[in-house]
Design a protein around this motif. Sequence first.
Motif, short mmCIF file in Angstrom:
data_model
loop_
_atom_site.label_atom_id
_atom_site.label_comp_id
_atom_site.label_asym_id
_atom_site.label_seq_id
_atom_site.Cartn_x
_atom_site.Cartn_y
_atom_site.Cartn_z
N GLY A 89 35.65 43.49 45.59
CA GLY A 89 36.27 42.24 46.02
C GLY A 89 35.39 41.01 45.89
O GLY A 89 35.88 39.90 45.69
N ASP A 90 34.07 41.21 45.97
CA ASP A 90 33.14 40.09 45.88
C ASP A 90 32.80 39.70 44.44
O ASP A 90 32.23 38.63 44.20
CB ASP A 90 31.83 40.41 46.61
N HIS A 91 33.13 40.53 43.49
CA HIS A 91 32.77 40.26 42.09
C HIS A 91 33.60 39.09 41.54
O HIS A 91 34.81 39.02 41.77
CB HIS A 91 32.99 41.51 41.24
N PRO A 92 32.97 38.17 40.82
CA PRO A 92 33.70 37.00 40.28
C PRO A 92 34.91 37.38 39.41
O PRO A 92 35.95 36.71 39.48
CB PRO A 92 32.64 36.26 39.45
N ALA A 93 34.80 38.44 38.61
CA ALA A 93 35.93 38.83 37.75
C ALA A 93 37.11 39.29 38.59
O ALA A 93 38.27 38.97 38.27
CB ALA A 93 35.50 39.96 36.80
N THR A 94 36.84 39.99 39.68
CA THR A 94 37.92 40.43 40.57
C THR A 94 38.57 39.24 41.26
O THR A 94 39.79 39.18 41.38
CB THR A 94 37.38 41.41 41.64
N LYS A 95 37.75 38.30 41.68
CA LYS A 95 38.29 37.11 42.35
C LYS A 95 39.25 36.35 41.44
O LYS A 95 40.32 35.92 41.87
CB LYS A 95 37.16 36.21 42.84
N VAL A 96 38.89 36.21 40.17
CA VAL A 96 39.77 35.53 39.21
C VAL A 96 41.05 36.34 39.02
O VAL A 96 42.16 35.78 39.03
CB VAL A 96 39.05 35.31 37.87
N TRP A 97 40.93 37.65 38.88
CA TRP A 97 42.08 38.54 38.70
C TRP A 97 43.03 38.43 39.90
O TRP A 97 44.24 38.30 39.75
CB TRP A 97 41.59 39.97 38.50
N TRP A 98 42.46 38.48 41.10
CA TRP A 98 43.28 38.41 42.31
C TRP A 98 43.96 37.05 42.46
O TRP A 98 45.06 36.97 42.99
CB TRP A 98 42.45 38.73 43.55
N GLU A 99 43.32 35.97 41.99
CA GLU A 99 43.97 34.66 42.03
C GLU A 99 45.24 34.65 41.19
O GLU A 99 46.19 33.94 41.49
CB GLU A 99 43.01 33.58 41.53
N ILE A 100 45.25 35.46 40.14
CA ILE A 100 46.41 35.55 39.25
C ILE A 100 47.48 36.47 39.85
O ILE A 100 48.65 36.10 39.92
CB ILE A 100 45.99 36.07 37.86
N ILE A 101 47.07 37.66 40.30
CA ILE A 101 48.08 38.66 40.69
C ILE A 101 48.49 38.63 42.16
O ILE A 101 49.61 39.00 42.48
CB ILE A 101 47.66 40.08 40.28
N ASN A 102 47.61 38.21 43.06
CA ASN A 102 47.98 38.25 44.48
C ASN A 102 49.22 37.43 44.81
O ASN A 102 50.03 37.87 45.63
CB ASN A 102 46.80 37.85 45.37
N PRO A 103 49.41 36.24 44.22
CA PRO A 103 50.65 35.51 44.52
C PRO A 103 51.92 36.24 44.08
O PRO A 103 53.01 35.91 44.53
CB PRO A 103 50.48 34.19 43.76
N MET A 104 51.77 37.22 43.20
CA MET A 104 52.91 38.00 42.73
C MET A 104 53.26 39.14 43.68
O MET A 104 54.30 39.77 43.53
CB MET A 104 52.61 38.60 41.34
N GLN A 105 52.37 39.39 44.63
CA GLN A 105 52.53 40.53 45.54
C GLN A 105 53.02 40.08 46.91
O GLN A 105 52.84 38.94 47.30
CB GLN A 105 51.19 41.26 45.71
N GLU A 106 53.63 41.03 47.62
CA GLU A 106 54.12 40.81 48.96
C GLU A 106 53.62 41.96 49.84
O GLU A 106 54.12 43.09 49.70
CB GLU A 106 55.65 40.80 48.92
N GLU A 124 44.05 44.44 55.81
CA GLU A 124 44.51 45.07 54.57
C GLU A 124 45.40 44.12 53.79
O GLU A 124 46.18 43.38 54.38
CB GLU A 124 45.33 46.34 54.87
N TRP A 125 45.30 44.17 52.48
CA TRP A 125 46.27 43.51 51.61
C TRP A 125 47.26 44.57 51.15
O TRP A 125 48.45 44.47 51.37
CB TRP A 125 45.56 42.85 50.43
N TRP A 126 46.76 45.64 50.52
CA TRP A 126 47.56 46.81 50.20
C TRP A 126 47.55 47.70 51.43
O TRP A 126 46.53 47.86 52.09
CB TRP A 126 46.94 47.58 49.04
N THR A 127 48.66 48.32 51.76
CA THR A 127 48.75 49.25 52.88
C THR A 127 48.24 50.62 52.44
O THR A 127 48.77 51.20 51.50
CB THR A 127 50.21 49.38 53.36
#
Length: 117
Positions: free
Chosen positions: A69-86, A95-98
Amino acid sequence: MAIYCRMIRVKPENREEYVRLHQNPRQEVRDVMIASGITRHAIFNKENLLVSVFEYEGSDFEADMKAVGDHPATKVWWEIINPMQEPMENRSPGEWWTMFEPVTAYGWEISETGGNK
């Protein structure tokens, strides 16, 4: 080796894009996951409910997941995909994922930490 399972929803309007992105994920993100002990990973979809299953071979799950989660590549990836998730309503605090609680698994011993060993 431990196996983990978790779930989240993908927003219906984002499903196609989410699938497209995950069919060709960023190599940097894969490399971070592998370096942190995640040896195999799959995401399944049924009616916009995503189930992620992964094998973990590290010795400190919490520290390794924090490193992911702390890695810069993951942070960029999550900025893209997290808004697509609920996230699920029944997820634990933080938790984000259950995370699923293991019940039984053929070929693995169930550990006390939430994964199977």
